[in-house]
Write a protein that holds these residues in place. Structure first.
Motif, mmCIF file in Angstrom:
data_model
loop_
_atom_site.group_PDB
_atom_site.id
_atom_site.type_symbol
_atom_site.label_atom_id
_atom_site.label_comp_id
_atom_site.label_asym_id
_atom_site.label_seq_id
_atom_site.Cartn_x
_atom_site.Cartn_y
_atom_site.Cartn_z
ATOM 1 N N ARG A 185 2.195 4.714 0.410
ATOM 2 C CA ARG A 185 1.718 5.933 1.079
ATOM 3 C C ARG A 185 0.213 5.946 1.324
ATOM 4 O O ARG A 185 -0.299 6.840 1.974
ATOM 5 C CB ARG A 185 2.129 7.160 0.247
ATOM 6 N N SER A 243 0.798 -1.245 0.000
ATOM 7 C CA SER A 243 0.000 0.000 0.000
ATOM 8 C C SER A 243 0.816 1.273 0.000
ATOM 9 O O SER A 243 0.291 2.335 -0.330
ATOM 10 C CB SER A 243 -0.991 0.093 1.174
ATOM 11 N N HIS A 288 -2.527 7.507 8.124
ATOM 12 C CA HIS A 288 -1.529 8.561 8.309
ATOM 13 C C HIS A 288 -0.926 9.045 6.997
ATOM 14 O O HIS A 288 -0.196 10.024 6.978
ATOM 15 C CB HIS A 288 -0.442 8.139 9.305
ATOM 16 N N TRP A 345 7.032 11.377 6.429
ATOM 17 C CA TRP A 345 7.063 10.868 5.061
ATOM 18 C C TRP A 345 8.145 11.665 4.337
ATOM 19 O O TRP A 345 7.987 12.871 4.141
ATOM 20 C CB TRP A 345 5.719 11.098 4.363
ATOM 21 N N ALA A 347 -2.283 8.926 2.644
ATOM 22 C CA ALA A 347 -3.425 9.459 1.884
ATOM 23 C C ALA A 347 -4.673 9.459 2.766
ATOM 24 O O ALA A 347 -4.952 8.484 3.461
ATOM 25 C CB ALA A 347 -3.644 8.616 0.636
ATOM 26 N N GLY A 352 0.443 13.104 -9.321
ATOM 27 C CA GLY A 352 0.327 12.849 -7.881
ATOM 28 C C GLY A 352 -0.986 12.155 -7.554
ATOM 29 O O GLY A 352 -1.798 11.893 -8.427
ATOM 30 N N TYR A 391 -7.934 10.448 1.644
ATOM 31 C CA TYR A 391 -9.116 10.060 0.851
ATOM 32 C C TYR A 391 -8.647 10.060 -0.589
ATOM 33 O O TYR A 391 -7.502 10.438 -0.881
ATOM 34 C CB TYR A 391 -10.278 11.060 1.066
ATOM 35 N N GLN A 437 13.962 7.830 -4.911
ATOM 36 C CA GLN A 437 14.366 6.436 -4.691
ATOM 37 C C GLN A 437 14.686 5.756 -6.029
ATOM 38 O O GLN A 437 15.633 4.969 -6.132
ATOM 39 C CB GLN A 437 13.274 5.687 -3.913
ATOM 40 N N ALA A 458 8.327 1.210 -9.411
ATOM 41 C CA ALA A 458 7.081 1.880 -9.012
ATOM 42 C C ALA A 458 7.314 2.534 -7.649
ATOM 43 O O ALA A 458 6.628 2.234 -6.665
ATOM 44 C CB ALA A 458 5.942 0.863 -8.962
ATOM 45 N N ILE A 483 15.314 -3.226 -2.518
ATOM 46 C CA ILE A 483 16.224 -3.402 -3.655
ATOM 47 C C ILE A 483 17.282 -2.290 -3.616
ATOM 48 O O ILE A 483 16.960 -1.107 -3.510
ATOM 49 C CB ILE A 483 15.438 -3.390 -4.994
HETATM 50 C C1 FAD Z 1 0.816 12.408 4.061
HETATM 51 C C2 FAD Z 1 0.223 12.085 2.718
HETATM 52 C C3 FAD Z 1 -1.077 12.505 2.413
HETATM 53 C C4 FAD Z 1 -1.642 12.202 1.179
HETATM 54 N N1 FAD Z 1 -2.943 12.544 0.932
HETATM 55 C C5 FAD Z 1 -3.525 12.150 -0.223
HETATM 56 C C6 FAD Z 1 -4.912 12.345 -0.439
HETATM 57 O O1 FAD Z 1 -5.629 12.827 0.448
HETATM 58 N N2 FAD Z 1 -5.450 11.942 -1.621
HETATM 59 C C7 FAD Z 1 -4.692 11.333 -2.594
HETATM 60 O O2 FAD Z 1 -5.241 10.958 -3.644
HETATM 61 N N3 FAD Z 1 -3.379 11.118 -2.390
HETATM 62 C C8 FAD Z 1 -2.782 11.493 -1.251
HETATM 63 N N4 FAD Z 1 -1.464 11.237 -1.023
HETATM 64 C C9 FAD Z 1 -0.660 10.701 -2.119
HETATM 65 C C10 FAD Z 1 -0.890 9.207 -2.333
HETATM 66 O O3 FAD Z 1 -0.700 8.531 -1.118
HETATM 67 C C11 FAD Z 1 0.118 8.760 -3.373
HETATM 68 O O4 FAD Z 1 -0.097 9.508 -4.561
HETATM 69 C C12 FAD Z 1 0.043 7.272 -3.768
HETATM 70 O O5 FAD Z 1 -0.250 6.465 -2.650
HETATM 71 C C13 FAD Z 1 1.381 6.920 -4.395
HETATM 72 O O6 FAD Z 1 1.415 5.574 -4.788
HETATM 73 P P1 FAD Z 1 2.710 4.994 -5.521
HETATM 74 O O7 FAD Z 1 2.448 3.558 -5.741
HETATM 75 O O8 FAD Z 1 3.042 5.844 -6.697
HETATM 76 O O9 FAD Z 1 3.927 5.219 -4.497
HETATM 77 P P2 FAD Z 1 4.128 4.657 -3.011
HETATM 78 O O10 FAD Z 1 2.843 4.540 -2.311
HETATM 79 O O11 FAD Z 1 5.174 5.524 -2.400
HETATM 80 O O12 FAD Z 1 4.692 3.190 -3.226
HETATM 81 C C14 FAD Z 1 6.064 2.923 -3.426
HETATM 82 C C15 FAD Z 1 6.435 1.667 -2.652
HETATM 83 O O13 FAD Z 1 7.767 1.323 -2.973
HETATM 84 C C16 FAD Z 1 8.427 0.891 -1.810
HETATM 85 N N5 FAD Z 1 9.863 1.093 -2.072
HETATM 86 C C17 FAD Z 1 10.546 2.260 -2.205
HETATM 87 N N6 FAD Z 1 11.835 2.028 -2.485
HETATM 88 C C18 FAD Z 1 11.982 0.682 -2.521
HETATM 89 C C19 FAD Z 1 13.087 -0.177 -2.772
HETATM 90 N N7 FAD Z 1 14.325 0.292 -3.035
HETATM 91 N N8 FAD Z 1 12.882 -1.523 -2.727
HETATM 92 C C20 FAD Z 1 11.651 -2.022 -2.464
HETATM 93 N N9 FAD Z 1 10.560 -1.249 -2.231
HETATM 94 C C21 FAD Z 1 10.729 0.080 -2.260
HETATM 95 C C22 FAD Z 1 7.842 1.751 -0.706
HETATM 96 O O14 FAD Z 1 7.986 1.134 0.558
HETATM 97 C C23 FAD Z 1 6.383 1.861 -1.150
HETATM 98 O O15 FAD Z 1 5.582 0.849 -0.583
HETATM 99 C C24 FAD Z 1 -0.885 11.500 0.212
HETATM 100 C C25 FAD Z 1 0.413 11.066 0.529
HETATM 101 C C26 FAD Z 1 0.953 11.347 1.773
HETATM 102 C C27 FAD Z 1 2.320 10.826 2.114
#
Ligand code: FAD
Length: 324
Positions: free
Chosen positions: A38, A36, A51, A272, A53, A303, A55, A161, A156, A126
């Motif tokens: 962020r 999951s 803590h 974060w 996203a 985003g 919504y 990173q 992803a 990784i």
């Molecule tokens: C505080 C906060 C509030 C937010 N509020 C909202 C909101 O209200 N609405 C909304 O739509 N979005 C919100 N977001 C943004 C939303 O959470 C992100 O846009 C979305 O979850 C990103 O998904 P992702 O898969 O691109 O990246 P991520 O969720 O960051 O997934 C990347 C994954 O890769 C893993 N990873 C990283 N490096 C490595 C490595 N070297 N080896 C193995 N694994 C690794 C990480 O542990 C993580 O699990 C918020 C984010 C934060 C932090």
């Protein structure tokens, strides 16, 4: 074709599901204990609290359909908070008509649902990628050998990173990642036993250190009196190296100035490091078939949860094209 997916956030999971549905073999590597990224939930002594996203919204037809499936599977629901805005000492009702969704019973539920039946190696960070004889080989930090080799690798993960992993891989990767700017977010989870019920569920706060505050219990299937408080991106980035104690002290001070009773508060903090931001001009994803490498994630696609899910989907469709 064998694909390695680095990261089990929403983008990585969406990409992997689409590939697996076309019988492409995918191994996912994730540094955390669960999927999951962020879009996740923290267990505290006073219960679970979202803590990351808070919504999500759905504008693209493909994501709207996906969210409908999540609602039918009872892992998401519409959230209709009483929303306020605070600015220059004045509270007002928000006029936003946006349809907002939350995961149920918590924000990590859609990610856990997407992760079902996928091959995920958790607690595997990784640390190195190497391309030899047309195949990718991976190394991880955890003193474990990854024996499989891969035809295609998808990163992803947030831009900084991805940058660390692809330093010398290819100029096109460097050129894509380098303009991306991501900011931190200091997050405070506060159980406030002496705060009498507020007349709102969540609020956008302008021109203060705090930018968002939300009563977690106002969301479907949650209980308790825990508030999630996010510091604004600029302040968080400028103070990213503060200790948890110092960051907490500043956020509590701001929370009190907003009228909250913080007496007896039980607080957990989370930093974060790469919370929001990305490319100013979205490109959706990057696929480089000649070297078998792709990038996806929210930072390439505006985003947010929806951007991440769509970026993963489009990355998978590109990989399927390459396979043909
Ligand atoms: C505080 C906060 C509030 C937010 N509020 C909202 C909101 O209200 N609405 C909304 O739509 N979005 C919100 N977001 C943004 C939303 O959470 C992100 O846009 C979305 O979850 C990103 O998904 P992702 O898969 O691109 O990246 P991520 O969720 O960051 O997934 C990347 C994954 O890769 C893993 N990873 C990283 N490096 C490595 C490595 N070297 N080896 C193995 N694994 C690794 C990480 O542990 C993580 O699990 C918020 C984010 C934060 C932090």
């Amino acid at each position: 074709m064998k694909v390695a997916m680095i990261g089990a956030g929403i983008a990585g999971l969406s990409c992997a599901r689409e590939l697996v549905s076309s019988s492409i073999s995918v191994d996912i590597f994730e540094k955390s204990r669960g999927p999951s990224g962020r879009m996740s939930t923290r267990r505290t002594q006073n219960g679970s609290v979202d803590h990351g996203a808070q919504y999500f919204t759905a504008r693209d037809d493909r994501f709207i359909q996906e969210v409908q499936k999540w609602i039918q599977a009872d892992i998401a629901a519409v959230w209709k908070p009483k929303l306020k805005v605070y600015e220059a000492g004045v509270w007002r009702d928000s006029q936003s008509q946006e349809i907002r969704y939350v995961g149920t019973p918590n924000m990590s539920s859609p990610g856990k649902h997407l992760a079902k039946d996928l091959s995920i190696q958790h607690e595997t960070t990784i640390s190195q990628l190497e391309r030899k004889d047309g195949k990718w080989h991976l190394r991880c930090n955890e003193n474990r050998e990854i024996t499989a080799s891969y035809d295609f690798i998808v990163l992803a993960i947030p831009a900084p990173q991805a940058s660390a992993l692809t330093k010398d891989v290819d100029a096109r990767v460097f050129d894509t990642i380098s303009p991306a700017q991501m900011s931190a977010c200091w997050t405070m989870m506060a159980n406030l036993p002496n705060q009498i019920a507020a007349d709102f569920d969540a609020a956008f706060i302008n021109q203060e250190i705090i930018s968002w505050i939300c009563q977690n219990g106002s969301k479907t299937m949650r209980q308790g009196n825990i508030w999630t408080v996010h510091a604004n991106p600029a302040w968080s980035q400028d103070h990213v190296e503060l200790s948890k104690e110092d960051a907490q002290a500043q956020l509590v001070k701001c929370l009190k100035s907003l009228g909250f009773n913080c007496q007896g508060a039980e607080i957990s903090m989370h930093r974060w490091r790469y919370a929001s931001g990305g490319l100013k001009n979205s490109i959706g994803f990057l696929a480089l078939p000649d070297i078998g490498l792709g990038l996806c994630g929210d930072w390439l696609n505006g985003g947010r949860v929806e951007g991440a899910w769509l970026s993963g989907l489009e990355m998978a469709l590109a990989v399927k094209q390459i396979k043909r």
